[in-house]
Design a protein around this motif. Structure first.
Motif, PDB file in Angstrom:
ATOM      1  N   ASN A  85       0.835  -1.209   0.000  1.00  0.00           N
ATOM      2  CA  ASN A  85       0.000   0.000   0.000  1.00  0.00           C
ATOM      3  C   ASN A  85       0.869   1.259   0.000  1.00  0.00           C
ATOM      4  O   ASN A  85       0.520   2.265  -0.627  1.00  0.00           O
ATOM      5  N   CYS A  86       2.009   1.189   0.694  1.00  0.00           N
ATOM      6  CA  CYS A  86       2.938   2.326   0.733  1.00  0.00           C
ATOM      7  C   CYS A  86       3.520   2.584  -0.657  1.00  0.00           C
ATOM      8  O   CYS A  86       3.578   3.732  -1.115  1.00  0.00           O
ATOM      9  N   PHE A  87       3.950   1.506  -1.341  1.00  0.00           N
ATOM     10  CA  PHE A  87       4.501   1.655  -2.689  1.00  0.00           C
ATOM     11  C   PHE A  87       3.462   2.235  -3.647  1.00  0.00           C
ATOM     12  O   PHE A  87       3.766   3.067  -4.497  1.00  0.00           O
ATOM     13  N   HIS A  88       2.228   1.764  -3.502  1.00  0.00           N
ATOM     14  CA  HIS A  88       1.158   2.241  -4.391  1.00  0.00           C
ATOM     15  C   HIS A  88       0.899   3.737  -4.175  1.00  0.00           C
ATOM     16  O   HIS A  88       0.628   4.475  -5.131  1.00  0.00           O
ATOM     17  N   LYS A  89       1.005   4.176  -2.924  1.00  0.00           N
ATOM     18  CA  LYS A  89       0.695   5.562  -2.583  1.00  0.00           C
ATOM     19  C   LYS A  89       1.843   6.516  -2.882  1.00  0.00           C
ATOM     20  O   LYS A  89       1.639   7.622  -3.407  1.00  0.00           O
ATOM     21  N   HIS A  90       3.085   6.074  -2.588  1.00  0.00           N
ATOM     22  CA  HIS A  90       4.231   6.983  -2.665  1.00  0.00           C
ATOM     23  C   HIS A  90       5.193   6.689  -3.814  1.00  0.00           C
ATOM     24  O   HIS A  90       6.125   7.459  -4.042  1.00  0.00           O
TER      25      HIS A  90
END
Length: 483
Positions: free
Chosen positions: A153-158
């Motif tokens: 989720n972090c990779f998708h967001k940032h």
């Protein structure tokens, strides 16, 4: 009789009313224990849960080390060896006759019945050390999958360039809390539903990994593959090629090993048809199913990533999108490992509790069962020793996993020490004793050759595991995500 039953069968839920109703004989097996209800279906689920671990997703890496020729050959070879020796072991559940003989409840009991002597202690050491190592490793691996959800989720967001570091420790605590509850399930026979759920989860995440690999191959992205795997001088040095080959062979060999819990699984199966017949059918289904997934995930994963295949393309982020599918796959891995932990922990629980019950039969703390009315469940028979011992075990395994988050590297070494004796040596030796195979006959000679070849493989895998452990110790950085 009822009091004696309670002393010798403290792990089986039983209602005192059963004895008063006069129908106790209908509820007991030939050994005086409550009737077993397992079938080849539930046994297959136990096997699939035990065999297919999240390691299935690292097989692309293993094939990358071995190449298109040796990789599939090694997979098929260990598939055959595991199935063959499991059929030999299934016939040893009862002694001396495989259909009408006396039941043996654990692997150690089987070895005691056929071989005896020091071999019983060696079997117990190999089996239970392996079980302890696996439960610690599953605590680590499940936490890595949980962390992967948050990082995805972090990779998708940032963006994919962000490190998105996350500690494993809180997720190890969550995993341990779940195991604290599930560990109070009295015995293996009550775990069928959990193994079926876990088996479904293993199919789910394996299929997702397979599907994403197929999509990557269909996308036409060029990757380097070869008949012999990673190339010396391009991908790795000569020594790295040798060590990685050893590690890959070990990974594949130990990916199939479920002999440590085979007898305990067979002890859940009802006696009609004969247990050995049902267990052989379950082994055939379990091993063939896992082999199919292993071959597909390994070969198509290698085709997708080539010689740069990651150790695990779901937790190691061989894929970043669709992020929600990556999340779902890693949740499936965590759920599967929750069930797999119990499949490997229950035989250890039963061994310790049985030993204590035999040595202190008059201790109420160890043997007494207390009826507790649990809302939405019914009557649960609480044993204080079981509560304390199993709780302590789960906490200790979680603490060790936190202290040594690279403990997965130890698993290869533990597996190297248990694969040959438990999967190959003892089943072959007990078969020779049971069938009274003449010494130096053709069958005796080729069984011995098979055993020695597997011993060499175990030693090679142990050497690769030691080298991998040394590398992990050199690069270990506390308080960072372990992958």
């Amino acid at each position: 009789m009822a009091k004696q039953m309670q002393k010798t069968s403290m792990f089986i839920e039983q209602s005192p009313g059963d004895y008063e109703n006069g129908d106790i004989q209908k509820k007991l097996d030939d050994d005086g224990r409550p009737k077993r209800t397992g079938t080849w279906v539930t046994a297959s689920a136990h096997i699939i849960t035990a065999v297919i671990g999240s390691g299935v997703l690292s097989l692309a890496w293993a094939i990358a080390q071995l190449g298109w020729v040796a990789g599939p050959a090694v997979l098929m070879a260990f598939s055959f060896i595991t199935y063959f020796t499991s059929t030999l072991l299934a016939d040893c559940y009862r002694a001396p006759d495989p259909v009408h003989g006396k039941r043996n409840y654990t692997y150690m009991d089987v070895v005691r019945a056929y071989l005896g002597g020091r071999k019983v202690q060696l079997c117990g050491l190999a089996q239970y050390a392996n079980l302890v190592g696996i439960t610690i490793g599953y605590t680590i691996t499940a936490s890595i999958s949980m962390v992967a959800v948050k990082r995805s989720n972090c990779f998708h967001k940032h963006g994919h360039h962000v490190k998105c570091q996350t500690s494993n420790y809180p997720f190890m605590v969550i995993f341990a809390c779940i195991q604290l509850v599930l560990s109070q399930i009295p015995n293996f026979d009550k775990l069928s539903w959990l193994s079926i759920v876990a088996a479904i989860m293993s199919f789910a995440y394996s299929s997702i990994g397979l599907g994403l690999s197929i999509a990557k191959v269909a996308g036409g992205e060029h990757v380097r593959t070869s008949l012999t795997g990673v190339t010396v001088g391009v991908d790795v040095s000569g020594s790295e090629k040798v060590w990685r080959t050893f590690q890959a062979i070990g990974d594949i060999a130990f990916a199939y090993a479920y002999s440590t819990v085979l007898i305990e699984i067979q002890d859940t199966i009802k006696s009609s048809p004969p247990e050995n017949k049902s267990m052989k059918r379950a082994s055939s289904i379990g091993v063939s199913t896992t082999t199919l997934f292993y071959v597909l995930c390994g070969l198509i994963g290698y085709a997708a990533f080539g010689n740069d295949a990651p150790g695990n393309f779901l937790t190691g982020f061989g894929f970043y999108e669709p992020f929600w599918l990556i999340d779902f796959a890693n949740i499936c891995i965590a759920i599967h490992l929750i069930g797999a932990y119990q499949v490997f922990a229950q035989p250890l629980f039963g061994f310790v509790e049985g030993w204590c019950s035999r040595n202190w039969p008059n201790s109420k703390f160890i043997t007494s069962e207390h009826a507790v009315d649990v809302p939405f469940y019914g009557i649960y028979y609480l044993n204080f020793f079981r509560l304390v011992w199993r709780t302590a075990y789960v906490i200790i395994t979680a603490v060790v996993a936190m202290i040594f988050p690279f403990f997965n590297d130890f698993l290869g070494l533990i597996g190297a020490g248990s694969f040959w004796p438990l999967t190959v040596y003892f089943p072959i030796e007990m078969h020779i004793a049971q069938s009274k195979t003449p010494k130096y006959s053709f069958r005796w000679i080729w069984l011995k050759i098979l055993s020695w070849v597997c011993l060499v493989v175990s030693l090679i895998a142990a050497a690769g595991s030691v080298q991998g452990l040394i590398q992990s110790l050199k690069t270990y950085k506390p308080f960072q995500t372990q992958e």
